[in-house]
Structure formats: C-alpha cells, structure tokens
Design a protein around this motif. Structure first.
Motif, PDB file in Angstrom:
ATOM      1  N   VAL A 233      43.412  41.241  41.531  1.00 15.94           N
ATOM      2  CA  VAL A 233      42.498  42.383  41.442  1.00 15.94           C
ATOM      3  C   VAL A 233      41.171  42.046  42.117  1.00 15.94           C
ATOM      4  O   VAL A 233      40.142  42.624  41.790  1.00 15.94           O
ATOM      5  CB  VAL A 233      42.257  42.784  39.963  1.00 15.94           C
ATOM      6  N   ASP A 234      41.197  41.130  43.054  1.00 17.31           N
ATOM      7  CA  ASP A 234      39.969  40.709  43.726  1.00 17.31           C
ATOM      8  C   ASP A 234      39.293  41.893  44.424  1.00 17.31           C
ATOM      9  O   ASP A 234      39.906  42.604  45.213  1.00 17.31           O
ATOM     10  CB  ASP A 234      40.289  39.616  44.752  1.00 17.31           C
ATOM     11  N   GLY A 235      38.009  42.082  44.105  1.00 16.36           N
ATOM     12  CA  GLY A 235      37.239  43.150  44.720  1.00 16.36           C
ATOM     13  C   GLY A 235      37.296  44.470  44.000  1.00 16.36           C
ATOM     14  O   GLY A 235      36.565  45.406  44.353  1.00 16.36           O
ATOM     15  N   ASP A 236      38.161  44.600  42.992  1.00 18.43           N
ATOM     16  CA  ASP A 236      38.291  45.873  42.285  1.00 18.43           C
ATOM     17  C   ASP A 236      37.043  46.166  41.461  1.00 18.43           C
ATOM     18  O   ASP A 236      36.402  45.262  40.918  1.00 18.43           O
ATOM     19  CB  ASP A 236      39.513  45.847  41.361  1.00 18.43           C
ATOM     20  N   LEU A 237      36.726  47.444  41.351  1.00 18.99           N
ATOM     21  CA  LEU A 237      35.590  47.888  40.542  1.00 18.99           C
ATOM     22  C   LEU A 237      36.122  48.410  39.212  1.00 18.99           C
ATOM     23  O   LEU A 237      37.013  49.254  39.173  1.00 18.99           O
ATOM     24  CB  LEU A 237      34.832  49.004  41.265  1.00 18.99           C
ATOM     25  N   ARG A 238      35.589  47.869  38.121  1.00 21.69           N
ATOM     26  CA  ARG A 238      36.016  48.261  36.781  1.00 21.69           C
ATOM     27  C   ARG A 238      34.789  48.504  35.915  1.00 21.69           C
ATOM     28  O   ARG A 238      33.686  48.093  36.254  1.00 21.69           O
ATOM     29  CB  ARG A 238      36.885  47.159  36.156  1.00 21.69           C
ATOM     30  N   ARG A 239      35.005  49.158  34.773  1.00 17.02           N
ATOM     31  CA  ARG A 239      33.905  49.443  33.865  1.00 17.02           C
ATOM     32  C   ARG A 239      34.160  48.823  32.500  1.00 17.02           C
ATOM     33  O   ARG A 239      35.301  48.798  32.013  1.00 17.02           O
ATOM     34  CB  ARG A 239      33.717  50.960  33.725  1.00 17.02           C
ATOM     35  N   ARG A 253      32.250  44.343  39.586  1.00 20.47           N
ATOM     36  CA  ARG A 253      33.158  44.031  40.680  1.00 20.47           C
ATOM     37  C   ARG A 253      33.859  42.728  40.325  1.00 20.47           C
ATOM     38  O   ARG A 253      33.211  41.712  40.049  1.00 20.47           O
ATOM     39  CB  ARG A 253      32.382  43.877  41.982  1.00 20.47           C
ATOM     40  N   ILE A 254      35.185  42.747  40.271  1.00 23.65           N
ATOM     41  CA  ILE A 254      35.940  41.552  39.893  1.00 23.65           C
ATOM     42  C   ILE A 254      36.170  40.680  41.134  1.00 23.65           C
ATOM     43  O   ILE A 254      36.843  41.102  42.080  1.00 23.65           O
ATOM     44  CB  ILE A 254      37.290  41.921  39.261  1.00 23.65           C
ATOM     45  N   ILE A 255      35.594  39.492  41.106  1.00 21.90           N
ATOM     46  CA  ILE A 255      35.801  38.528  42.189  1.00 21.90           C
ATOM     47  C   ILE A 255      36.796  37.489  41.692  1.00 21.90           C
ATOM     48  O   ILE A 255      36.531  36.767  40.730  1.00 21.90           O
ATOM     49  CB  ILE A 255      34.480  37.844  42.591  1.00 21.90           C
ATOM     50  N   ALA A 256      37.966  37.431  42.306  1.00 24.23           N
ATOM     51  CA  ALA A 256      39.029  36.517  41.888  1.00 24.23           C
ATOM     52  C   ALA A 256      39.342  35.546  43.009  1.00 24.23           C
ATOM     53  O   ALA A 256      39.436  35.936  44.176  1.00 24.23           O
ATOM     54  CB  ALA A 256      40.274  37.304  41.511  1.00 24.23           C
ATOM     55  N   MET A 257      39.503  34.272  42.657  1.00 22.31           N
ATOM     56  CA  MET A 257      39.782  33.260  43.684  1.00 22.31           C
ATOM     57  C   MET A 257      40.523  32.087  43.069  1.00 22.31           C
ATOM     58  O   MET A 257      40.581  31.934  41.837  1.00 22.31           O
ATOM     59  CB  MET A 257      38.469  32.782  44.314  1.00 22.31           C
ATOM     60  N   ARG A 258      41.098  31.264  43.944  1.00 23.18           N
ATOM     61  CA  ARG A 258      41.738  30.031  43.512  1.00 23.18           C
ATOM     62  C   ARG A 258      41.202  28.883  44.361  1.00 23.18           C
ATOM     63  O   ARG A 258      41.112  29.025  45.596  1.00 23.18           O
ATOM     64  CB  ARG A 258      43.260  30.120  43.654  1.00 23.18           C
ATOM     65  N   PRO A 259      40.842  27.761  43.743  1.00 27.39           N
ATOM     66  CA  PRO A 259      40.386  26.609  44.528  1.00 27.39           C
ATOM     67  C   PRO A 259      41.501  26.122  45.458  1.00 27.39           C
ATOM     68  O   PRO A 259      42.675  26.104  45.075  1.00 27.39           O
ATOM     69  CB  PRO A 259      40.066  25.558  43.463  1.00 27.39           C
ATOM     70  N   ILE A 260      41.147  25.748  46.671  1.00 29.34           N
ATOM     71  CA  ILE A 260      42.141  25.250  47.622  1.00 29.34           C
ATOM     72  C   ILE A 260      42.848  24.019  47.066  1.00 29.34           C
ATOM     73  O   ILE A 260      44.037  23.805  47.310  1.00 29.34           O
ATOM     74  CB  ILE A 260      41.471  24.931  48.984  1.00 29.34           C
ATOM     75  N   ARG A 261      42.115  23.219  46.299  1.00 29.93           N
ATOM     76  CA  ARG A 261      42.679  21.956  45.810  1.00 29.93           C
ATOM     77  C   ARG A 261      43.681  22.135  44.674  1.00 29.93           C
ATOM     78  O   ARG A 261      44.309  21.173  44.237  1.00 29.93           O
ATOM     79  CB  ARG A 261      41.553  21.034  45.327  1.00 29.93           C
ATOM     80  N   LEU A 270      32.589  38.192  37.214  1.00 29.54           N
ATOM     81  CA  LEU A 270      32.342  39.617  36.995  1.00 29.54           C
ATOM     82  C   LEU A 270      30.941  39.932  37.506  1.00 29.54           C
ATOM     83  O   LEU A 270      29.943  39.622  36.865  1.00 29.54           O
ATOM     84  CB  LEU A 270      32.451  39.961  35.506  1.00 29.54           C
ATOM     85  N   MET A 271      30.876  40.508  38.698  1.00 31.99           N
ATOM     86  CA  MET A 271      29.598  40.797  39.332  1.00 31.99           C
ATOM     87  C   MET A 271      29.168  42.205  38.987  1.00 31.99           C
ATOM     88  O   MET A 271      29.845  43.172  39.337  1.00 31.99           O
ATOM     89  CB  MET A 271      29.728  40.666  40.853  1.00 31.99           C
ATOM     90  N   GLU A 272      28.060  42.315  38.239  1.00 27.24           N
ATOM     91  CA  GLU A 272      27.584  43.647  37.852  1.00 27.24           C
ATOM     92  C   GLU A 272      27.252  44.451  39.095  1.00 27.24           C
ATOM     93  O   GLU A 272      26.524  44.000  39.980  1.00 27.24           O
ATOM     94  CB  GLU A 272      26.391  43.549  36.918  1.00 27.24           C
ATOM     95  N   ASP A 273      27.807  45.652  39.165  1.00 23.79           N
ATOM     96  CA  ASP A 273      27.629  46.521  40.330  1.00 23.79           C
ATOM     97  C   ASP A 273      26.487  47.480  40.042  1.00 23.79           C
ATOM     98  O   ASP A 273      26.663  48.534  39.448  1.00 23.79           O
ATOM     99  CB  ASP A 273      28.930  47.288  40.610  1.00 23.79           C
ATOM    100  N   CYS A 274      25.292  47.109  40.473  1.00 19.81           N
ATOM    101  CA  CYS A 274      24.106  47.926  40.217  1.00 19.81           C
ATOM    102  C   CYS A 274      23.975  49.000  41.285  1.00 19.81           C
ATOM    103  O   CYS A 274      24.048  48.689  42.496  1.00 19.81           O
ATOM    104  CB  CYS A 274      22.850  47.061  40.196  1.00 19.81           C
ATOM    105  N   PRO A 275      23.762  50.252  40.894  1.00 22.43           N
ATOM    106  CA  PRO A 275      23.599  51.321  41.900  1.00 22.43           C
ATOM    107  C   PRO A 275      22.334  51.117  42.707  1.00 22.43           C
ATOM    108  O   PRO A 275      21.314  50.649  42.197  1.00 22.43           O
ATOM    109  CB  PRO A 275      23.517  52.585  41.043  1.00 22.43           C
TER     110      PRO A 275
END
Length: 280
Positions: A233-239, A253-261, A270-275
């Motif tokens: 769900v990387d990049g999806d906007l949720r409330r 904004r949900i930022i999802a990632m996996r370490p390369i290692r 969870l990045m707050e999406d401020c208007p």
C-alpha cells in the motif's frame, strides 16, 4: 489461594489487591496529558473510572466491576487497552493479568527470530528520525518488532508485542479508528496477506495469521472470498480517527519499504498529509 485475590505462584508475597492497584494506577495519570479529556472543574488529580472506561471503549459499569475485583472473562484485548491507557510497565501489565484473569499475558504473536535479529540500532535510529511521523517495523506476519515514540502516541497497542493485522481485524476499536475500515483498510490488508501467503507458503506465522483473522471476523471471511491480491500500500492515502487527535480525522500517506539487506522486514511510515494553504 487464587492468584486473582493477590497470591502469586512461586511463594512471592500477595501484595496489593487488584482494586488497590487500579486505583493507584489511575491516580498517578495526568488527565491533562491525554488528548480529548475535559479537565476543567476537576477537584482531584488522576483519571476517573469514567475516563478509563471511555478510553478503553467499555461502559463505566463494566470497568467499575473490574476495579471492584469482580471475576469475569476479561479479554486480552481489553486488558491490553487498559494497560496502554494506564501507562503500565511490562511488570505492571503482568500483575494486571495475574490479578484480573489468574494468569500472565500470553504472547499471541511472537516475531520470528530472524526478523527480530535484523532490527538493529541503525534501523531504530531511522525510525526515530522520522518523528513527528509515526514509524514502525514488522516481520513478514506483521508482528511489531520496532517503533518510534510518535507511533506509540498514535497507536498505544504497538508497545505490547502487537500484531498490526490482528489489531486491525480483531479489536473492535479498530473499525472506528481506521476510517472507511472495510474499503480502505480491510480489503487492501487482506490482499497483502494473500500476497505474502502466496510468496511464503511454508511460513507458519502467516498461515496462523490467516486462520486467526478469518476465524475471528465474518467480514474478513466475505472479503477473503473475493480473492484480491495486493502487493503493498506504498503511497496510499488513508484516514485515521484516533484518541490522540481528540477524534479529529487525520489523513496520512502510507510509506512502505523493505531494507535491501533483508526480505524479512517491512518498514512503515505514516506521513501526515497536511492540506496546502491554497487548498482552503
């Protein structure tokens, strides 16, 4: 003697009763530090029974029964919510369980050893650097193995070796706190579980997670039959509508990632999406 009346196995002293402990833990809390509580006009410090009932999502009568020492089938979800509201340490949480239900808390979901070993100081520093945005790390089966301070502020349950998916599907308060729960959260989450199950068919933790959620949530069973597959769900906007924000809806904004290692870890911010000002 029953451990719920104060006796602890192993010859340890009985100590305080459950009512004494709960009253003490309530009184040491600062209601002004808890978003959403009305504190004007109060005559005493600490939380009231009504405060605790509201914050844990039960009736005042139900919580009052516990504080009077009445024996009942108190669920682990409720006791963990109570532990979060009262700011209990691990030892205090243990005491709460022993006195309330007669046994210590079980580890419902234990992170896999390999994934837990990958959670090192460098990754923890990364999580801490994301403040004020909540950030956390899970293993393949969504067991929490690392988090930063804002994460616990927003999601207090994360501090108790919690599982992100079990909370989302099996704890009633999640349906209120995850806005548009079925469409925006439940469907993508089940799609992610199906994706991970397909890629890790022998992973017992994922298998057990699927069984637990489908057994505990009729809605999840209906959605599961749609056979939707979601990779992430990387990049999806949720409330969210959390007690921390005093019931105000917050877009993230949900930022999802996996370490390369490591392919055992999942990192979420969870990045707050401020208007923007020109959007008003």
């Amino acid at each position: 003697m029953d451990s719920r009346n104060g006796h602890v196995e192993g010859g340890k002293p009985d100590g305080e009763s459950l009512p004494e402990l709960l009253r003490s833990w309530r009184r040491r809390m600062n209601p002004r530090a808890i978003p959403g509580l009305t504190v004007s006009g109060r005559r005493s410090e600490g939380l009231t029974q009504r405060d605790v009932a509201r914050l844990t999502g039960v009736s005042e009568r139900w919580y009052g029964s516990l504080e009077r020492g009445k024996e009942a089938a108190y669920s682990a979800d409720f006791l963990d919510r109570l532990s979060s509201v009262l700011g209990l340490s691990r030892t205090e949480r243990h005491a709460l369980y022993v006195r309330a239900v007669g046994h210590p808390p079980a580890l419902a979901a234990v992170p896999e050893a390999g994934a837990a070993a990958e959670m090192d100081e460098v990754l923890q520093k990364f999580l801490d650097s994301q403040a004020p945005n909540p950030a956390f790390v899970t293993d393949l089966a969504w067991n929490m193995i690392g988090y930063n301070g804002p994460c616990v502020d927003w999601l207090p349950w994360a501090a108790y070796q919690a599982n992100q998916m079990r909370w989302s599907f099996l704890v009633p308060e999640a349906r209120e706190q995850l806005v548009n729960w079925e469409q925006d959260w439940a469907r993508p989450y089940l799609g992610q579980i199906r994706y991970e199950r397909a890629h890790h068919p022998k992973n017992e933790a994922l298998r057990q997670l699927e069984r637990d959620i489908l057994a505990g949530s009729p809605t999840a069973r209906k959605i599961w039959d749609r056979r939707e597959i979601v990779e992430h769900v990387d990049g999806d906007l949720r409330r969210l509508r959390l007690p921390y924000h005093r019931g105000r809806e917050v877009a993230v904004r949900i930022i999802a990632m996996r370490p390369i290692r490591s392919d055992l870890l999942r990192v979420i911010v969870l990045m707050e999406d401020c208007p923007r000002a020109d959007d008003d």
